[in-house]
Design a protein around this motif. Structure first.
Motif, PDB file in Angstrom:
ATOM      1  N   PRO A   1       0.823  -1.208   0.000  1.00  0.00           N
ATOM      2  CA  PRO A   1       0.000   0.000   0.000  1.00  0.00           C
ATOM      3  C   PRO A   1       0.864   1.268   0.000  1.00  0.00           C
ATOM      4  O   PRO A   1       2.075   1.188   0.222  1.00  0.00           O
ATOM      5  CB  PRO A   1      -0.820  -0.116   1.283  1.00  0.00           C
ATOM      6  CG  PRO A   1      -0.133  -1.135   2.120  1.00  0.00           C
ATOM      7  CD  PRO A   1       0.635  -2.015   1.210  1.00  0.00           C
ATOM      8  N   ASP A   2       0.230   2.393  -0.238  1.00  0.00           N
ATOM      9  CA  ASP A   2       0.935   3.684  -0.312  1.00  0.00           C
ATOM     10  C   ASP A   2       2.015   3.837   0.773  1.00  0.00           C
ATOM     11  O   ASP A   2       3.164   4.148   0.480  1.00  0.00           O
ATOM     12  CB  ASP A   2      -0.054   4.857  -0.133  1.00  0.00           C
ATOM     13  CG  ASP A   2      -0.922   5.096  -1.372  1.00  0.00           C
ATOM     14  OD1 ASP A   2      -0.830   4.304  -2.338  1.00  0.00           O
ATOM     15  OD2 ASP A   2      -1.684   6.078  -1.372  1.00  0.00           O
ATOM     16  N   THR A   3       1.620   3.632   2.024  1.00  0.00           N
ATOM     17  CA  THR A   3       2.530   3.910   3.139  1.00  0.00           C
ATOM     18  C   THR A   3       3.795   3.036   3.076  1.00  0.00           C
ATOM     19  O   THR A   3       4.883   3.492   3.410  1.00  0.00           O
ATOM     20  CB  THR A   3       1.827   3.682   4.496  1.00  0.00           C
ATOM     21  OG1 THR A   3       1.191   2.409   4.462  1.00  0.00           O
ATOM     22  CG2 THR A   3       0.800   4.762   4.783  1.00  0.00           C
ATOM     23  N   GLN A   4       3.627   1.812   2.627  1.00  0.00           N
ATOM     24  CA  GLN A   4       4.784   0.903   2.522  1.00  0.00           C
ATOM     25  C   GLN A   4       5.710   1.342   1.381  1.00  0.00           C
ATOM     26  O   GLN A   4       6.939   1.335   1.528  1.00  0.00           O
ATOM     27  CB  GLN A   4       4.281  -0.516   2.286  1.00  0.00           C
ATOM     28  CG  GLN A   4       5.346  -1.577   2.474  1.00  0.00           C
ATOM     29  CD  GLN A   4       4.767  -2.972   2.247  1.00  0.00           C
ATOM     30  OE1 GLN A   4       3.634  -3.257   2.645  1.00  0.00           O
ATOM     31  NE2 GLN A   4       5.529  -3.841   1.601  1.00  0.00           N
ATOM     32  N   MET A   5       5.099   1.740   0.262  1.00  0.00           N
ATOM     33  CA  MET A   5       5.921   2.195  -0.867  1.00  0.00           C
ATOM     34  C   MET A   5       6.674   3.474  -0.499  1.00  0.00           C
ATOM     35  O   MET A   5       7.830   3.651  -0.888  1.00  0.00           O
ATOM     36  CB  MET A   5       5.043   2.434  -2.101  1.00  0.00           C
ATOM     37  CG  MET A   5       4.492   1.160  -2.701  1.00  0.00           C
ATOM     38  SD  MET A   5       3.861   1.407  -4.384  1.00  0.00           S
ATOM     39  CE  MET A   5       2.286   2.218  -4.089  1.00  0.00           C
ATOM     40  N   GLN A   6       6.015   4.365   0.239  1.00  0.00           N
ATOM     41  CA  GLN A   6       6.686   5.618   0.641  1.00  0.00           C
ATOM     42  C   GLN A   6       7.966   5.296   1.413  1.00  0.00           C
ATOM     43  O   GLN A   6       9.016   5.908   1.193  1.00  0.00           O
ATOM     44  CB  GLN A   6       5.751   6.457   1.522  1.00  0.00           C
ATOM     45  CG  GLN A   6       4.574   7.082   0.770  1.00  0.00           C
ATOM     46  CD  GLN A   6       3.373   7.317   1.666  1.00  0.00           C
ATOM     47  OE1 GLN A   6       3.456   7.203   2.897  1.00  0.00           O
ATOM     48  NE2 GLN A   6       2.243   7.663   1.066  1.00  0.00           N
ATOM     49  N   GLN A   7       7.878   4.325   2.318  1.00  0.00           N
ATOM     50  CA  GLN A   7       9.060   3.944   3.101  1.00  0.00           C
ATOM     51  C   GLN A   7      10.134   3.328   2.209  1.00  0.00           C
ATOM     52  O   GLN A   7      11.332   3.561   2.411  1.00  0.00           O
ATOM     53  CB  GLN A   7       8.687   2.972   4.229  1.00  0.00           C
ATOM     54  CG  GLN A   7       7.806   3.592   5.324  1.00  0.00           C
ATOM     55  CD  GLN A   7       8.369   4.884   5.910  1.00  0.00           C
ATOM     56  OE1 GLN A   7       9.588   5.036   6.076  1.00  0.00           O
ATOM     57  NE2 GLN A   7       7.494   5.838   6.221  1.00  0.00           N
ATOM     58  N   ALA A   8       9.703   2.557   1.211  1.00  0.00           N
ATOM     59  CA  ALA A   8      10.665   1.949   0.277  1.00  0.00           C
ATOM     60  C   ALA A   8      11.380   3.041  -0.526  1.00  0.00           C
ATOM     61  O   ALA A   8      12.576   2.930  -0.816  1.00  0.00           O
ATOM     62  CB  ALA A   8       9.948   0.971  -0.646  1.00  0.00           C
ATOM     63  N   LEU A   9      10.660   4.097  -0.877  1.00  0.00           N
ATOM     64  CA  LEU A   9      11.278   5.212  -1.602  1.00  0.00           C
ATOM     65  C   LEU A   9      12.287   5.928  -0.691  1.00  0.00           C
ATOM     66  O   LEU A   9      13.412   6.232  -1.110  1.00  0.00           O
ATOM     67  CB  LEU A   9      10.213   6.216  -2.072  1.00  0.00           C
ATOM     68  CG  LEU A   9       9.786   6.122  -3.548  1.00  0.00           C
ATOM     69  CD1 LEU A   9       9.150   4.773  -3.846  1.00  0.00           C
ATOM     70  CD2 LEU A   9       8.818   7.241  -3.906  1.00  0.00           C
ATOM     71  N   ILE A  10      11.874   6.177   0.520  1.00  0.00           N
ATOM     72  CA  ILE A  10      12.754   6.884   1.455  1.00  0.00           C
ATOM     73  C   ILE A  10      14.046   6.084   1.670  1.00  0.00           C
ATOM     74  O   ILE A  10      15.145   6.637   1.683  1.00  0.00           O
ATOM     75  CB  ILE A  10      12.013   7.154   2.795  1.00  0.00           C
ATOM     76  CG1 ILE A  10      10.902   8.186   2.566  1.00  0.00           C
ATOM     77  CG2 ILE A  10      12.985   7.623   3.882  1.00  0.00           C
ATOM     78  CD1 ILE A  10       9.942   8.353   3.724  1.00  0.00           C
ATOM     79  N   GLY A  11      13.895   4.770   1.798  1.00  0.00           N
ATOM     80  CA  GLY A  11      15.063   3.909   2.025  1.00  0.00           C
ATOM     81  C   GLY A  11      15.875   3.644   0.760  1.00  0.00           C
ATOM     82  O   GLY A  11      16.977   3.119   0.840  1.00  0.00           O
ATOM     83  N   GLY A  12      15.296   3.954  -0.400  1.00  0.00           N
ATOM     84  CA  GLY A  12      16.015   3.743  -1.656  1.00  0.00           C
ATOM     85  C   GLY A  12      15.818   2.365  -2.271  1.00  0.00           C
ATOM     86  O   GLY A  12      16.492   2.008  -3.220  1.00  0.00           O
TER      87      GLY A  12
END
Ligand code: TF8
Length: 338
Positions: free
Chosen positions: A76-87
């Motif tokens: 979901p959105d929130t999980q992808m956001q964290q994946a983006l932040i972490g690279g």
């Protein structure tokens, strides 16, 4: 004739190699870009991601490739956001509402009845206020490129036609994972339950929740009409989507590569808004055909709902900052007087 055909062919050949050649002269490396999104492929979101991917490939002479992954297959959105932040993931498009936990200023867009029209939304989102809110993402490890239209949200449920605020009493309503939405629907008397979008269909199907709220396009593309009987035209808030990039990854791109992404993002925004509005224009008739019972709210009932919801404005203003809140109100007042 022969000569003419040959000349034509030559022009076509030149055109075919000119674009890749231009890309060749630029500082562009082979890149594989994972681009995640939450709706399915045959949605306004999916169509715009596809257009974005095509534009990026074309402008980079095929060097930059987008791997589009929809239906929340990357989470979901929130999980992808964290994946983006972490690279761990390069790009995504999702709701601004699910970003509020990261960048509190995003809550501005959750203000009930903030915009009276899509035109107002375009002006504010694409103007200095939208940019300011978007730039706030950078200190959190995200780069915002453009806002897309999710759209004006409307209410559906499986229990009863909602014609007035009181009809929401006791209705278990899924809301986005966002405090403004939670507070808004609690204020209206619903039993608001935050859930990620990816869990919504089955929650509706199993009656874990009675209802939800989303634009017509999504009610159609996610087939909510299969599990929801009533649709009440409330237009209670306009939701944007936002295209974001992992800042960790972005900072390693050349200026040329960044420009390819920025240009394609702008083209996708223009396409997406046109496509979404066109689809929304016929979606209501489609939903009726699919068996949904649709009701409008009287202007008096809309006004009552609006009045009740102004109670959440104070907490939004406190969250996003009084300056931003006041600037937004002033920009809207100016638009409306002009
Ligand atoms: C929602 C939003 C969705 C977005 C999307 C999956 O209800 O309206 O459109 O979250 O990115 O969750």
């Amino acid at each position: 004739m022969k000569f003419f055909r040959r000349a034509l062919l030559a022009t076509a050949v030149v055109a075919a190699i000119a674009a890749p050649l231009a890309a060749l002269a630029q500082d562009i490396k082979p890149r594989l870009i994972r681009f995640g999104y939450g709706l399915n492929e045959v949605s306004n979101q999916g169509r715009a991601v596809k257009l974005f991917a095509e534009q990026v490939e074309k402008a980079s002479g095929g060097k930059m490739k987008i791997r589009a992954i929809g239906a929340a297959a990357l989470g979901p959105d929130t999980q992808m956001q964290q994946a983006l932040i972490g690279g761990a993931q390069e790009m995504m498009v999702g709701s601004t509402a699910t970003l509020v936990g990261i960048t509190k200023e995003m809550a501005l867009w959750d203000t009930p009845f903030l915009f009276n029209s899509a035109k107002e939304a375009d002006v504010l989102l694409d103007g200095p206020i939208g940019q300011k809110v978007m730039d706030k993402l950078q200190e959190k490890g995200l780069v915002g490129l453009v806002y897309w239209e999710n759209g004006f949200r409307n209410l559906t449920n499986s229990r009863r036609a909602v014609t007035k605020v009181e009809d929401l009493d006791g209705i278990k309503l899924r809301v986005m994972q966002n405090n403004v939405f939670l507070e808004s629907f609690r204020t209206l008397g619903a039993n608001a339950v935050p859930l990620p979008f990816s869990e919504l269909f089955s929650a509706l199907e199993t009656k874990t929740v009675d209802g939800q709220e989303n634009p017509y396009n999504t009610i159609l593309s996610s087939k909510f009409y299969e599990v929801q009987k009533y649709l009440s035209v409330t237009n209670h808030v306009y939701s944007p989507w936002i295209v974001t990039v992992s800042k960790k990854w972005w900072d390693g791109l050349s200026k040329d590569e960044q420009k390819v992404l920025i240009d394609a993002a702008k083209a996708s925004r223009d396409f997406e808004r046109r496509d979404t509005r066109e689809e929304a224009g016929r979606a209501l008739a489609d939903l009726k055909t699919k068996g949904m019972q649709i009701n409008e709210l009287t202007p008096a009932e809309t006004a009552r709902m609006r009045d009740k919801l102004t109670r959440v404005n104070a907490s939004i203003a406190a969250n996003v900052g009084m300056d931003l809140w006041k600037d937004t109100q002033a920009a809207l007042a100016k638009l409306r007087s002009g």
